[in-house]
Design a protein around this motif. Structure first.
Motif: not given
Ligand code: GTP
Ligand code: SPV
Ligand code: MN
Length: 590
Positions: A540-556
Protein backbone atom coordinates in the motif's frame (compact mmCIF):
# COMPACT_ATOMS: atom_id res chain seq x y z
CA UNK A 1 -18.77 -4.76 -58.98
CA UNK A 2 -20.79 -1.61 -58.75
CA UNK A 3 -22.82 0.68 -60.96
CA UNK A 4 -22.18 3.64 -58.66
CA UNK A 5 -21.41 6.48 -61.06
CA UNK A 6 -19.18 8.43 -58.64
CA UNK A 7 -17.09 5.33 -57.94
CA UNK A 8 -16.76 4.36 -61.60
CA UNK A 9 -15.81 7.87 -62.70
CA UNK A 10 -13.10 8.11 -60.05
CA UNK A 11 -11.68 4.69 -60.86
CA UNK A 12 -11.52 5.63 -64.55
CA UNK A 13 -9.69 8.81 -63.68
CA UNK A 14 -7.22 7.00 -61.41
CA UNK A 15 -6.70 4.26 -63.98
CA UNK A 16 -5.76 6.83 -66.59
CA UNK A 17 -3.35 8.34 -64.09
CA UNK A 18 -1.49 5.31 -62.76
CA UNK A 19 -1.81 3.13 -65.87
CA UNK A 20 -2.13 -0.41 -64.48
CA UNK A 21 -1.72 -3.54 -66.61
CA UNK A 22 -5.01 -4.83 -65.25
CA UNK A 23 -7.72 -4.06 -62.73
CA UNK A 24 -8.92 -6.63 -60.19
CA UNK A 25 -12.08 -5.97 -58.20
CA UNK A 26 -11.85 -7.45 -54.72
CA UNK A 27 -15.14 -9.27 -54.14
CA UNK A 28 -14.45 -10.51 -50.62
CA UNK A 29 -14.57 -14.20 -51.54
CA UNK A 30 -12.22 -16.65 -49.85
CA UNK A 31 -11.24 -18.09 -53.26
CA UNK A 32 -10.03 -14.74 -54.52
CA UNK A 33 -8.09 -14.03 -51.31
CA UNK A 34 -6.54 -17.49 -51.35
CA UNK A 35 -5.36 -16.98 -54.91
CA UNK A 36 -3.79 -13.66 -53.89
CA UNK A 37 -2.02 -15.31 -50.95
CA UNK A 38 -0.58 -17.92 -53.29
CA UNK A 39 0.54 -15.24 -55.72
CA UNK A 40 2.21 -13.22 -52.93
CA UNK A 41 4.06 -16.35 -51.78
CA UNK A 42 5.20 -17.15 -55.31
CA UNK A 43 6.83 -13.73 -55.66
CA UNK A 44 8.35 -13.75 -52.16
CA UNK A 45 6.15 -10.85 -50.98
CA UNK A 46 4.85 -13.13 -48.22
CA UNK A 47 6.06 -16.34 -46.63
CA UNK A 48 3.60 -19.07 -45.69
CA UNK A 49 4.22 -20.20 -42.10
CA UNK A 50 3.91 -23.64 -40.51
CA UNK A 51 0.35 -24.77 -41.33
CA UNK A 52 0.10 -27.01 -38.27
CA UNK A 53 1.35 -24.51 -35.71
CA UNK A 54 0.09 -21.32 -37.36
CA UNK A 55 -2.68 -22.24 -39.82
CA UNK A 56 -3.37 -19.62 -42.47
CA UNK A 57 -0.55 -17.39 -41.19
CA UNK A 58 2.01 -15.44 -43.22
CA UNK A 59 5.16 -13.40 -42.69
CA UNK A 60 5.91 -10.18 -44.53
CA UNK A 61 8.92 -7.87 -44.36
CA UNK A 62 8.66 -4.22 -45.28
CA UNK A 63 11.60 -2.24 -46.63
CA UNK A 64 14.01 -1.31 -43.81
CA UNK A 65 13.31 2.39 -44.42
CA UNK A 66 9.56 1.81 -44.10
CA UNK A 67 8.68 0.37 -40.69
CA UNK A 68 6.45 2.94 -38.98
CA UNK A 69 4.12 5.87 -39.53
CA UNK A 70 5.90 8.93 -40.89
CA UNK A 71 4.37 11.88 -39.09
CA UNK A 72 6.73 14.36 -40.74
CA UNK A 73 5.44 13.32 -44.17
CA UNK A 74 1.76 13.17 -43.25
CA UNK A 75 -0.31 16.14 -44.41
CA UNK A 76 -3.77 17.56 -43.92
CA UNK A 77 -4.56 19.36 -47.17
CA UNK A 78 -7.39 21.55 -45.94
CA UNK A 79 -8.23 24.72 -47.91
CA UNK A 80 -6.12 26.83 -45.56
CA UNK A 81 -3.22 26.16 -43.18
CA UNK A 82 -5.37 27.64 -40.43
CA UNK A 83 -7.99 24.89 -40.88
CA UNK A 84 -5.36 22.14 -40.64
CA UNK A 85 -4.15 23.83 -37.47
CA UNK A 86 -0.88 23.95 -35.56
CA UNK A 87 -0.48 20.22 -34.92
CA UNK A 88 -0.65 19.12 -38.57
CA UNK A 89 1.58 19.52 -41.58
CA UNK A 90 -0.30 21.38 -44.27
CA UNK A 91 -0.09 21.57 -48.02
CA UNK A 92 -2.31 23.54 -50.37
CA UNK A 93 -4.75 20.98 -51.85
CA UNK A 94 -4.13 21.94 -55.48
CA UNK A 95 -0.36 21.83 -55.05
CA UNK A 96 -0.63 18.54 -53.19
CA UNK A 97 -2.77 16.93 -55.90
CA UNK A 98 -0.33 18.08 -58.54
CA UNK A 99 2.72 16.80 -56.67
CA UNK A 100 1.07 13.47 -55.80
CA UNK A 101 -0.29 12.92 -59.30
CA UNK A 102 3.19 13.56 -60.69
CA UNK A 103 4.55 10.87 -58.36
CA UNK A 104 1.68 8.46 -59.02
CA UNK A 105 1.55 8.94 -62.80
CA UNK A 106 2.31 5.67 -64.57
CA UNK A 107 3.41 4.04 -61.31
CA UNK A 108 1.15 0.96 -61.77
CA UNK A 109 2.79 0.11 -65.09
CA UNK A 110 3.47 -3.62 -65.07
CA UNK A 111 1.33 -3.90 -61.96
CA UNK A 112 -2.25 -4.70 -61.04
CA UNK A 113 -4.74 -2.23 -59.63
CA UNK A 114 -6.77 -3.81 -56.85
CA UNK A 115 -10.10 -2.13 -56.08
CA UNK A 116 -11.07 -2.72 -52.45
CA UNK A 117 -14.57 -1.68 -51.35
CA UNK A 118 -14.64 -1.63 -47.54
CA UNK A 119 -16.89 -0.70 -44.66
CA UNK A 120 -15.61 0.86 -41.46
CA UNK A 121 -18.05 -0.55 -38.92
CA UNK A 122 -20.46 -3.48 -39.32
CA UNK A 123 -21.85 -3.39 -42.86
CA UNK A 124 -25.08 -1.44 -42.90
CA UNK A 125 -24.73 -0.10 -39.34
CA UNK A 126 -26.04 3.47 -39.06
CA UNK A 127 -22.65 4.33 -37.54
CA UNK A 128 -20.60 2.71 -40.33
CA UNK A 129 -19.00 4.44 -43.32
CA UNK A 130 -17.72 3.25 -46.65
CA UNK A 131 -14.39 3.67 -48.40
CA UNK A 132 -12.75 2.45 -51.59
CA UNK A 133 -9.01 1.85 -51.65
CA UNK A 134 -7.03 1.41 -54.85
CA UNK A 135 -3.69 -0.27 -54.29
CA UNK A 136 -0.93 -2.05 -56.19
CA UNK A 137 -0.02 -4.16 -53.16
CA UNK A 138 -1.40 -7.64 -52.44
CA UNK A 139 -0.14 -7.21 -48.88
CA UNK A 140 -2.48 -4.22 -48.53
CA UNK A 141 -5.42 -6.18 -49.97
CA UNK A 142 -4.86 -9.06 -47.55
CA UNK A 143 -4.43 -6.74 -44.56
CA UNK A 144 -7.53 -4.75 -45.48
CA UNK A 145 -9.40 -8.07 -45.73
CA UNK A 146 -8.58 -8.66 -42.06
CA UNK A 147 -8.80 -5.11 -40.73
CA UNK A 148 -12.05 -4.05 -42.43
CA UNK A 149 -15.22 -5.57 -43.87
CA UNK A 150 -14.60 -5.85 -47.62
CA UNK A 151 -16.20 -7.07 -50.80
CA UNK A 152 -19.34 -6.96 -52.93
CA UNK A 153 -21.70 -6.60 -49.98
CA UNK A 154 -20.21 -3.14 -49.46
CA UNK A 155 -21.32 -2.06 -52.96
CA UNK A 156 -24.83 -3.29 -52.14
CA UNK A 157 -25.00 -1.01 -49.12
CA UNK A 158 -23.39 1.93 -50.92
CA UNK A 159 -25.89 1.85 -53.80
CA UNK A 160 -25.54 5.06 -55.78
CA UNK A 161 -24.60 7.21 -52.79
CA UNK A 162 -21.71 9.65 -53.10
CA UNK A 163 -20.93 9.40 -49.38
CA UNK A 164 -17.73 7.35 -49.48
CA UNK A 165 -14.02 8.00 -49.02
CA UNK A 166 -11.55 7.78 -51.90
CA UNK A 167 -8.17 6.22 -51.16
CA UNK A 168 -5.32 5.88 -53.63
CA UNK A 169 -2.24 3.95 -52.57
CA UNK A 170 0.82 3.65 -54.81
CA UNK A 171 3.85 1.72 -53.61
CA UNK A 172 6.02 3.38 -56.28
CA UNK A 173 9.65 2.69 -55.30
CA UNK A 174 9.23 2.96 -51.49
CA UNK A 175 11.39 6.07 -51.79
CA UNK A 176 11.46 7.84 -48.40
CA UNK A 177 12.24 11.16 -50.05
CA UNK A 178 9.00 10.95 -52.03
CA UNK A 179 6.86 9.35 -49.33
CA UNK A 180 3.66 11.29 -48.64
CA UNK A 181 0.50 10.47 -46.75
CA UNK A 182 -1.99 13.18 -47.68
CA UNK A 183 -5.57 13.81 -46.60
CA UNK A 184 -8.13 16.02 -48.30
CA UNK A 185 -10.90 16.39 -45.73
CA UNK A 186 -13.09 18.57 -47.99
CA UNK A 187 -12.96 15.92 -50.72
CA UNK A 188 -13.18 12.79 -48.55
CA UNK A 189 -9.93 11.73 -50.18
CA UNK A 190 -6.61 10.16 -49.17
CA UNK A 191 -3.48 9.64 -51.27
CA UNK A 192 -0.51 7.63 -50.00
CA UNK A 193 2.65 7.14 -52.05
CA UNK A 194 6.00 5.40 -51.61
CA UNK A 195 5.21 3.36 -48.49
CA UNK A 196 4.14 -0.19 -47.75
CA UNK A 197 3.85 0.05 -43.95
CA UNK A 198 0.55 -0.43 -42.05
CA UNK A 199 -0.59 2.93 -40.77
CA UNK A 200 0.63 4.64 -43.94
CA UNK A 201 -1.16 2.35 -46.40
CA UNK A 202 -4.10 0.57 -44.75
CA UNK A 203 -6.13 3.64 -45.57
CA UNK A 204 -9.23 2.61 -43.62
CA UNK A 205 -7.32 2.84 -40.36
CA UNK A 206 -5.61 6.04 -39.21
CA UNK A 207 -6.15 7.92 -42.50
CA UNK A 208 -9.91 7.41 -42.80
CA UNK A 209 -11.15 6.22 -39.40
CA UNK A 210 -9.32 9.00 -37.54
CA UNK A 211 -8.08 11.86 -39.75
CA UNK A 212 -10.97 12.04 -42.24
CA UNK A 213 -13.56 10.75 -39.74
CA UNK A 214 -12.61 13.26 -37.03
CA UNK A 215 -13.39 16.03 -39.54
CA UNK A 216 -16.66 14.35 -40.53
CA UNK A 217 -17.49 13.89 -36.85
CA UNK A 218 -17.01 17.57 -36.13
CA UNK A 219 -19.35 18.50 -38.98
CA UNK A 220 -21.92 15.79 -38.26
CA UNK A 221 -21.93 15.90 -34.43
CA UNK A 222 -20.08 12.70 -33.50
CA UNK A 223 -16.57 11.70 -32.43
CA UNK A 224 -13.78 9.63 -34.00
CA UNK A 225 -11.17 8.82 -31.36
CA UNK A 226 -7.91 6.89 -30.91
CA UNK A 227 -9.52 4.72 -28.24
CA UNK A 228 -9.97 1.10 -27.25
CA UNK A 229 -13.44 -0.04 -26.19
CA UNK A 230 -13.71 -2.49 -23.31
CA UNK A 231 -16.63 -4.17 -21.52
CA UNK A 232 -16.25 -5.18 -17.86
CA UNK A 233 -18.73 -7.75 -16.57
CA UNK A 234 -19.17 -7.90 -12.80
CA UNK A 235 -20.12 -11.05 -10.84
CA UNK A 236 -23.80 -10.03 -11.12
CA UNK A 237 -23.52 -10.24 -14.90
CA UNK A 238 -23.82 -6.49 -15.49
CA UNK A 239 -21.54 -5.15 -18.20
CA UNK A 240 -20.22 -1.59 -18.23
CA UNK A 241 -18.22 -0.20 -21.13
CA UNK A 242 -15.31 2.21 -21.06
CA UNK A 243 -13.15 3.73 -23.78
CA UNK A 244 -9.51 4.65 -23.32
CA UNK A 245 -7.23 6.90 -25.35
CA UNK A 246 -3.53 6.13 -25.00
CA UNK A 247 -0.90 7.19 -27.56
CA UNK A 248 0.52 4.61 -29.97
CA UNK A 249 2.27 1.69 -28.24
CA UNK A 250 1.09 2.80 -24.79
CA UNK A 251 -1.15 -0.15 -23.93
CA UNK A 252 -4.52 0.00 -25.73
CA UNK A 253 -4.41 -3.52 -27.17
CA UNK A 254 -3.21 -4.84 -23.83
CA UNK A 255 -5.94 -3.16 -21.81
CA UNK A 256 -8.60 -4.09 -24.37
CA UNK A 257 -7.79 -7.79 -23.98
CA UNK A 258 -6.62 -8.01 -20.39
CA UNK A 259 -7.14 -11.09 -18.24
CA UNK A 260 -8.55 -10.22 -14.80
CA UNK A 261 -6.29 -11.09 -11.84
CA UNK A 262 -7.09 -14.48 -10.35
CA UNK A 263 -9.05 -13.11 -7.40
CA UNK A 264 -11.35 -11.28 -9.82
CA UNK A 265 -11.77 -14.32 -12.07
CA UNK A 266 -12.78 -16.43 -9.10
CA UNK A 267 -15.40 -13.85 -8.14
CA UNK A 268 -16.78 -13.93 -11.69
CA UNK A 269 -15.37 -10.82 -13.35
CA UNK A 270 -14.98 -10.98 -17.13
CA UNK A 271 -13.69 -8.58 -19.74
CA UNK A 272 -15.03 -8.21 -23.27
CA UNK A 273 -13.06 -6.63 -26.10
CA UNK A 274 -15.01 -4.38 -28.44
CA UNK A 275 -12.04 -2.53 -29.97
CA UNK A 276 -8.32 -1.96 -29.42
CA UNK A 277 -7.47 1.21 -31.36
CA UNK A 278 -10.34 3.31 -32.72
CA UNK A 279 -13.78 4.27 -31.43
CA UNK A 280 -16.54 6.09 -33.30
CA UNK A 281 -18.99 7.55 -30.81
CA UNK A 282 -22.42 9.08 -31.24
CA UNK A 283 -25.24 10.09 -28.94
CA UNK A 284 -27.94 7.42 -28.91
CA UNK A 285 -31.71 7.90 -28.77
CA UNK A 286 -31.67 7.41 -25.01
CA UNK A 287 -29.22 10.33 -24.71
CA UNK A 288 -26.19 8.26 -23.84
CA UNK A 289 -22.92 8.08 -25.78
CA UNK A 290 -22.57 4.89 -27.88
CA UNK A 291 -19.34 3.56 -29.39
CA UNK A 292 -18.56 1.20 -32.25
CA UNK A 293 -15.21 -0.18 -33.30
CA UNK A 294 -14.97 0.64 -37.02
CA UNK A 295 -12.30 -2.03 -37.54
CA UNK A 296 -12.63 -5.78 -38.05
CA UNK A 297 -9.20 -6.90 -36.83
CA UNK A 298 -6.22 -5.94 -34.71
CA UNK A 299 -3.01 -4.42 -36.04
CA UNK A 300 -1.12 -4.96 -32.81
CA UNK A 301 2.45 -4.44 -31.59
CA UNK A 302 4.15 -7.87 -31.49
CA UNK A 303 7.13 -7.34 -29.12
CA UNK A 304 6.09 -7.65 -25.50
CA UNK A 305 3.07 -9.80 -26.38
CA UNK A 306 3.37 -13.10 -24.52
CA UNK A 307 1.45 -15.72 -22.58
CA UNK A 308 1.78 -13.71 -19.39
CA UNK A 309 1.31 -10.11 -20.59
CA UNK A 310 -1.50 -10.69 -23.08
CA UNK A 311 -2.58 -14.32 -23.61
CA UNK A 312 -5.74 -13.21 -25.43
CA UNK A 313 -3.74 -11.28 -28.03
CA UNK A 314 -1.37 -14.20 -28.41
CA UNK A 315 -4.29 -16.60 -28.94
CA UNK A 316 -5.77 -14.18 -31.48
CA UNK A 317 -2.62 -14.46 -33.62
CA UNK A 318 -2.64 -18.27 -33.87
CA UNK A 319 -4.48 -18.43 -37.20
CA UNK A 320 -5.30 -16.32 -40.23
CA UNK A 321 -2.73 -13.74 -39.15
CA UNK A 322 -0.17 -11.73 -41.10
CA UNK A 323 3.03 -10.96 -39.20
CA UNK A 324 5.09 -7.97 -40.32
CA UNK A 325 8.78 -7.46 -39.48
CA UNK A 326 9.11 -10.17 -36.82
CA UNK A 327 11.89 -12.79 -36.69
CA UNK A 328 11.49 -16.01 -38.70
CA UNK A 329 12.35 -19.25 -36.91
CA UNK A 330 13.72 -21.48 -39.66
CA UNK A 331 13.68 -24.67 -37.58
CA UNK A 332 9.91 -24.91 -37.50
CA UNK A 333 8.86 -22.10 -39.86
CA UNK A 334 7.21 -20.03 -37.13
CA UNK A 335 7.75 -16.49 -35.87
CA UNK A 336 9.44 -14.95 -32.85
CA UNK A 337 9.72 -11.52 -31.28
CA UNK A 338 11.38 -10.03 -28.21
CA UNK A 339 9.87 -11.32 -24.96
CA UNK A 340 7.55 -13.82 -26.71
CA UNK A 341 9.30 -16.40 -24.53
CA UNK A 342 12.71 -16.96 -22.96
CA UNK A 343 13.80 -19.25 -25.77
CA UNK A 344 14.78 -17.22 -28.86
CA UNK A 345 15.51 -19.35 -31.93
CA UNK A 346 19.13 -19.95 -32.87
CA UNK A 347 18.50 -20.76 -36.50
CA UNK A 348 16.50 -17.76 -37.63
CA UNK A 349 16.28 -14.69 -39.82
CA UNK A 350 15.86 -11.29 -38.21
CA UNK A 351 13.18 -8.84 -39.35
CA UNK A 352 15.39 -7.65 -42.20
CA UNK A 353 15.85 -11.22 -43.48
CA UNK A 354 19.47 -11.56 -42.30
CA UNK A 355 20.63 -14.77 -40.55
CA UNK A 356 20.10 -14.32 -36.81
CA UNK A 357 20.98 -16.35 -33.74
CA UNK A 358 18.69 -15.24 -30.92
CA UNK A 359 20.91 -16.82 -28.26
CA UNK A 360 24.09 -15.01 -29.21
CA UNK A 361 23.14 -11.94 -31.23
CA UNK A 362 22.99 -8.58 -29.50
CA UNK A 363 20.68 -7.27 -32.24
CA UNK A 364 16.92 -7.49 -31.99
CA UNK A 365 15.18 -10.23 -33.94
CA UNK A 366 11.94 -8.33 -34.47
CA UNK A 367 11.59 -4.63 -35.19
CA UNK A 368 10.26 -2.77 -32.07
CA UNK A 369 7.24 -1.74 -34.20
CA UNK A 370 6.73 -5.17 -35.73
CA UNK A 371 3.03 -6.04 -35.86
CA UNK A 372 0.43 -8.77 -36.22
CA UNK A 373 -2.70 -8.32 -38.31
CA UNK A 374 -5.26 -10.67 -36.78
CA UNK A 375 -9.02 -11.13 -37.29
CA UNK A 376 -11.12 -9.81 -34.39
CA UNK A 377 -13.21 -12.98 -34.44
CA UNK A 378 -10.12 -14.95 -33.29
CA UNK A 379 -10.05 -13.09 -29.99
CA UNK A 380 -11.19 -15.36 -27.14
CA UNK A 381 -12.80 -12.41 -25.33
CA UNK A 382 -14.34 -10.63 -28.32
CA UNK A 383 -17.58 -8.98 -27.22
CA UNK A 384 -20.89 -10.35 -28.53
CA UNK A 385 -21.65 -6.68 -29.27
CA UNK A 386 -18.61 -6.30 -31.54
CA UNK A 387 -20.46 -7.11 -34.75
CA UNK A 388 -23.68 -5.34 -33.84
CA UNK A 389 -24.15 -1.99 -35.45
CA UNK A 390 -25.80 -0.27 -32.50
CA UNK A 391 -22.63 0.19 -30.46
CA UNK A 392 -22.17 -0.01 -26.70
CA UNK A 393 -23.07 2.68 -24.13
CA UNK A 394 -20.01 4.29 -22.59
CA UNK A 395 -19.81 4.89 -18.83
CA UNK A 396 -16.30 6.29 -18.60
CA UNK A 397 -13.63 7.76 -20.85
CA UNK A 398 -10.04 7.21 -19.78
CA UNK A 399 -7.01 9.16 -20.95
CA UNK A 400 -3.47 8.02 -20.29
CA UNK A 401 0.13 8.19 -21.39
CA UNK A 402 3.64 7.11 -20.56
CA UNK A 403 4.84 9.35 -17.76
CA UNK A 404 7.83 8.32 -15.68
CA UNK A 405 6.81 10.84 -12.99
CA UNK A 406 4.27 13.54 -12.02
CA UNK A 407 1.01 11.92 -13.23
CA UNK A 408 -0.56 9.61 -10.62
CA UNK A 409 -1.79 6.07 -11.29
CA UNK A 410 -5.35 7.37 -11.69
CA UNK A 411 -7.43 10.48 -11.11
CA UNK A 412 -10.90 11.66 -12.04
CA UNK A 413 -11.77 14.99 -13.56
CA UNK A 414 -14.15 17.25 -11.68
CA UNK A 415 -16.62 17.36 -14.57
CA UNK A 416 -16.78 16.94 -18.38
CA UNK A 417 -15.11 20.22 -19.29
CA UNK A 418 -12.35 19.63 -16.76
CA UNK A 419 -12.04 16.16 -18.34
CA UNK A 420 -11.54 17.78 -21.75
CA UNK A 421 -8.78 19.81 -20.11
CA UNK A 422 -7.23 16.61 -18.71
CA UNK A 423 -7.25 15.09 -22.21
CA UNK A 424 -5.85 18.26 -23.75
CA UNK A 425 -2.82 18.28 -21.43
CA UNK A 426 -1.87 14.66 -22.11
CA UNK A 427 1.83 14.21 -22.64
CA UNK A 428 3.62 10.96 -23.30
CA UNK A 429 7.05 9.58 -24.07
CA UNK A 430 7.35 8.76 -27.78
CA UNK A 431 7.48 5.12 -28.97
CA UNK A 432 8.60 3.12 -32.01
CA UNK A 433 5.13 3.34 -33.61
CA UNK A 434 6.28 6.44 -35.48
CA UNK A 435 9.68 7.23 -36.95
CA UNK A 436 11.93 9.53 -34.88
CA UNK A 437 13.45 9.49 -31.40
CA UNK A 438 11.91 7.18 -28.79
CA UNK A 439 11.30 8.18 -25.15
CA UNK A 440 10.96 11.93 -25.66
CA UNK A 441 8.15 13.57 -23.70
CA UNK A 442 5.76 15.34 -26.04
CA UNK A 443 2.25 16.75 -25.88
CA UNK A 444 -0.29 14.38 -27.37
CA UNK A 445 -3.77 15.70 -26.59
CA UNK A 446 -6.33 12.88 -26.37
CA UNK A 447 -3.66 10.65 -28.06
CA UNK A 448 -4.83 12.39 -31.25
CA UNK A 449 -1.87 14.61 -32.11
CA UNK A 450 -0.91 12.49 -35.14
CA UNK A 451 -4.53 11.76 -36.09
CA UNK A 452 -6.74 14.83 -35.76
CA UNK A 453 -7.79 15.89 -39.27
CA UNK A 454 -8.40 19.58 -38.49
CA UNK A 455 -7.45 22.37 -36.09
CA UNK A 456 -6.88 20.83 -32.68
CA UNK A 457 -8.23 23.91 -30.90
CA UNK A 458 -11.52 23.41 -32.76
CA UNK A 459 -11.35 19.72 -31.87
CA UNK A 460 -11.24 20.69 -28.16
CA UNK A 461 -14.28 22.90 -28.78
CA UNK A 462 -16.04 19.94 -30.41
CA UNK A 463 -15.40 17.91 -27.25
CA UNK A 464 -16.89 20.70 -25.15
CA UNK A 465 -19.93 20.90 -27.46
CA UNK A 466 -20.42 17.12 -27.21
CA UNK A 467 -20.39 17.42 -23.41
CA UNK A 468 -23.08 20.05 -23.54
CA UNK A 469 -25.19 17.88 -25.84
CA UNK A 470 -24.76 14.81 -23.60
CA UNK A 471 -25.51 16.74 -20.41
CA UNK A 472 -26.01 14.46 -17.42
CA UNK A 473 -25.57 11.41 -19.70
CA UNK A 474 -21.96 12.35 -20.39
CA UNK A 475 -19.46 9.63 -19.43
CA UNK A 476 -17.17 10.46 -16.50
CA UNK A 477 -13.61 11.27 -17.51
CA UNK A 478 -10.45 9.84 -15.90
CA UNK A 479 -6.70 9.79 -16.45
CA UNK A 480 -4.38 6.85 -15.80
CA UNK A 481 -0.63 6.30 -15.88
CA UNK A 482 0.69 2.72 -15.73
CA UNK A 483 4.26 3.88 -16.35
CA UNK A 484 5.59 5.58 -13.18
CA UNK A 485 9.14 4.38 -12.49
CA UNK A 486 11.29 4.11 -9.35
CA UNK A 487 14.88 5.41 -8.91
CA UNK A 488 16.18 2.40 -10.83
CA UNK A 489 13.87 3.05 -13.76
CA UNK A 490 11.61 0.05 -13.03
CA UNK A 491 7.85 0.34 -13.50
CA UNK A 492 6.28 0.58 -10.03
CA UNK A 493 2.74 -0.50 -10.94
CA UNK A 494 2.48 -4.14 -12.13
CA UNK A 495 0.14 -3.14 -14.97
CA UNK A 496 -1.49 -5.43 -17.56
CA UNK A 497 -4.28 -7.57 -15.95
CA UNK A 498 -3.79 -5.76 -12.67
CA UNK A 499 -5.02 -2.59 -14.36
CA UNK A 500 -8.50 -4.00 -13.69
CA UNK A 501 -7.97 -2.96 -10.07
CA UNK A 502 -7.89 0.63 -11.27
CA UNK A 503 -10.82 0.16 -13.65
CA UNK A 504 -12.82 -1.26 -10.74
CA UNK A 505 -12.26 1.99 -8.82
CA UNK A 506 -13.24 3.97 -11.93
CA UNK A 507 -16.51 2.06 -12.26
CA UNK A 508 -17.24 2.54 -8.55
CA UNK A 509 -16.78 6.27 -9.05
CA UNK A 510 -19.19 6.14 -11.99
CA UNK A 511 -21.73 4.51 -9.65
CA UNK A 512 -20.98 7.00 -6.88
CA UNK A 513 -20.06 4.01 -4.72
CA UNK A 514 -16.70 5.19 -3.41
CA UNK A 515 -15.25 8.36 -1.97
CA UNK A 516 -12.10 10.09 -3.20
CA UNK A 517 -9.63 12.77 -2.14
CA UNK A 518 -10.04 16.10 -3.86
CA UNK A 519 -6.58 17.28 -4.95
CA UNK A 520 -5.13 20.08 -7.04
CA UNK A 521 -5.63 18.06 -10.24
CA UNK A 522 -8.93 16.27 -9.51
CA UNK A 523 -10.22 13.30 -7.51
CA UNK A 524 -7.57 10.78 -6.47
CA UNK A 525 -8.37 7.42 -4.82
CA UNK A 526 -7.86 6.85 -1.13
CA UNK A 527 -5.18 4.16 -1.17
CA UNK A 528 -7.34 1.66 0.72
CA UNK A 529 -10.03 1.88 -1.98
CA UNK A 530 -7.87 0.19 -4.61
CA UNK A 531 -7.98 -3.56 -4.15
CA UNK A 532 -4.44 -4.94 -3.77
CA UNK A 533 -5.50 -8.46 -2.72
CA UNK A 534 -3.33 -11.16 -4.27
CA UNK A 535 -0.61 -8.75 -5.41
CA UNK A 536 2.87 -9.88 -4.43
CA UNK A 537 5.70 -7.41 -4.10
CA UNK A 538 3.42 -4.42 -4.16
CA UNK A 539 2.48 -2.70 -0.91
CA UNK A 540 0.00 0.00 0.00
CA UNK A 541 3.01 2.29 0.47
CA UNK A 542 4.04 1.66 -3.13
CA UNK A 543 0.49 2.56 -4.09
CA UNK A 544 0.63 5.76 -2.04
CA UNK A 545 3.82 6.71 -3.88
CA UNK A 546 2.15 6.49 -7.28
CA UNK A 547 -1.05 8.17 -6.12
CA UNK A 548 0.85 11.17 -4.82
CA UNK A 549 0.14 14.58 -6.37
CA UNK A 550 3.24 16.74 -6.00
CA UNK A 551 2.01 20.33 -6.15
CA UNK A 552 5.43 21.68 -6.95
CA UNK A 553 5.78 19.43 -9.98
CA UNK A 554 2.22 20.20 -11.07
CA UNK A 555 2.82 23.92 -10.71
CA UNK A 556 5.74 23.59 -13.14
CA UNK A 557 3.57 21.41 -15.36
CA UNK A 558 0.91 24.13 -15.35
CA UNK A 559 3.45 26.73 -16.48
CA UNK A 560 4.61 24.42 -19.21
CA UNK A 561 0.99 23.83 -20.34
CA UNK A 562 0.37 27.58 -20.37
CA UNK A 563 3.32 27.94 -22.69
CA UNK A 564 2.10 25.06 -24.88
CA UNK A 565 -1.42 26.47 -25.07
CA UNK A 566 -0.20 29.97 -25.93
CA UNK A 567 2.39 29.00 -28.49
CA UNK A 568 0.25 26.34 -30.14
CA UNK A 569 -3.45 27.11 -30.11
CA UNK A 570 -3.72 30.87 -29.72
CA UNK A 571 -7.33 32.06 -29.92
CA UNK A 572 -8.64 28.66 -31.07
CA UNK A 573 -8.26 27.45 -27.48
CA UNK A 574 -11.70 27.22 -25.80
CA UNK A 575 -11.96 29.50 -22.78
CA UNK A 576 -13.08 26.55 -20.64
CA UNK A 577 -9.61 25.02 -20.98
CA UNK A 578 -7.87 28.24 -20.06
CA UNK A 579 -10.11 28.46 -16.99
CA UNK A 580 -9.23 24.89 -15.97
CA UNK A 581 -5.56 25.75 -16.34
CA UNK A 582 -5.95 28.82 -14.14
CA UNK A 583 -7.70 26.65 -11.53
CA UNK A 584 -4.89 24.10 -11.66
CA UNK A 585 -2.25 26.78 -11.18
CA UNK A 586 -4.19 28.36 -8.28
CA UNK A 587 -4.71 24.94 -6.65
CA UNK A 588 -0.98 24.28 -6.76
CA UNK A 589 -0.20 27.57 -5.02
CA UNK A 590 -2.63 26.91 -2.17
P1 GTP B 1 -0.87 1.01 -31.04
O1 GTP B 1 -1.29 -0.25 -31.73
O2 GTP B 1 0.42 1.55 -31.58
O3 GTP B 1 -1.92 2.05 -31.03
O4 GTP B 1 -0.45 0.59 -29.52
P2 GTP B 1 -1.30 0.22 -28.22
O5 GTP B 1 -1.72 1.46 -27.51
O6 GTP B 1 -2.36 -0.75 -28.56
O7 GTP B 1 -0.18 -0.46 -27.30
P3 GTP B 1 0.01 -2.00 -26.84
O8 GTP B 1 -1.11 -2.51 -26.02
O9 GTP B 1 0.38 -2.79 -28.04
O10 GTP B 1 1.27 -1.88 -25.88
C1 GTP B 1 2.51 -1.38 -26.31
C2 GTP B 1 3.60 -1.66 -25.31
O11 GTP B 1 3.23 -1.23 -23.99
C3 GTP B 1 3.94 -3.14 -25.19
O12 GTP B 1 5.34 -3.28 -25.19
C4 GTP B 1 3.37 -3.55 -23.86
O13 GTP B 1 4.11 -4.59 -23.29
C5 GTP B 1 3.44 -2.26 -23.04
N1 GTP B 1 2.36 -2.21 -22.01
C6 GTP B 1 1.03 -2.36 -22.24
N2 GTP B 1 0.32 -2.29 -21.08
C7 GTP B 1 1.23 -2.08 -20.10
C8 GTP B 1 1.11 -1.91 -18.67
O14 GTP B 1 0.04 -1.94 -18.09
N3 GTP B 1 2.29 -1.70 -17.99
C9 GTP B 1 3.50 -1.66 -18.63
N4 GTP B 1 4.58 -1.44 -17.89
N5 GTP B 1 3.63 -1.82 -19.97
C10 GTP B 1 2.53 -2.02 -20.70
C1 SPV C 1 -0.55 3.39 -34.08
O1 SPV C 1 0.59 3.75 -34.42
O2 SPV C 1 -1.26 4.03 -33.27
C2 SPV C 1 -1.10 2.12 -34.62
C3 SPV C 1 -0.36 1.45 -35.70
O3 SPV C 1 -2.15 1.68 -34.21
S1 SPV C 1 -0.62 2.22 -37.24
O4 SPV C 1 -1.69 1.53 -37.93
O5 SPV C 1 0.64 2.10 -37.97
O6 SPV C 1 -0.99 3.60 -37.04
MN1 MN D 1 -2.99 3.04 -32.59
Amino acid sequence: MTKNASVLAWIDEMKALVNPDQVVWIDGSEEQLEALRAEACSTGEMIKLNEEKLPGCYLHRTAVNDVARVEGRTFICAKTKEEAGPTNNWMDPQEAYKMLYDIARGSYKGRTMYVIPYSMGPIGSPLAKIGVELTDSIYVVLNMAIMTRIGDKVWDVLGDSTDWVKGLHCKCDIDEEKRYICHFPEDNAIISVNSGYGGNVLLGKKCFALRIASFQGKNEGWMAEHMLILGIENPQGEIKYVTAAFPSACGKTNLAMMIPPEGYRVKGYKVWTVGDDIAWMRQGEDGRLYAINPENGFFGVAPGTNQKSNPNALATTKQGTIFTNVAHNLDDNTVWWESLDKNPPENALDWTGEPWNGKTSDKKGAHPNSRFTAPAKNCPCISPEFDKGAGVPISAIIFGGRRASTTPLVYQSRDWNHGVFVGSIMASETTAAATGAVGVLRHDPMAMKPFCGYHMGDYFQHWIDMGEKLGENAPKIFNVNWFRVDEDGHFIWPGFGDNLRVIEWILKRVDGAVDADETAIGYVPKAEDINLEGLDNFSIDDLKTILEVDKEKWSKEADEIANYYDTTFGDHLPKELRESLATLKANCEK
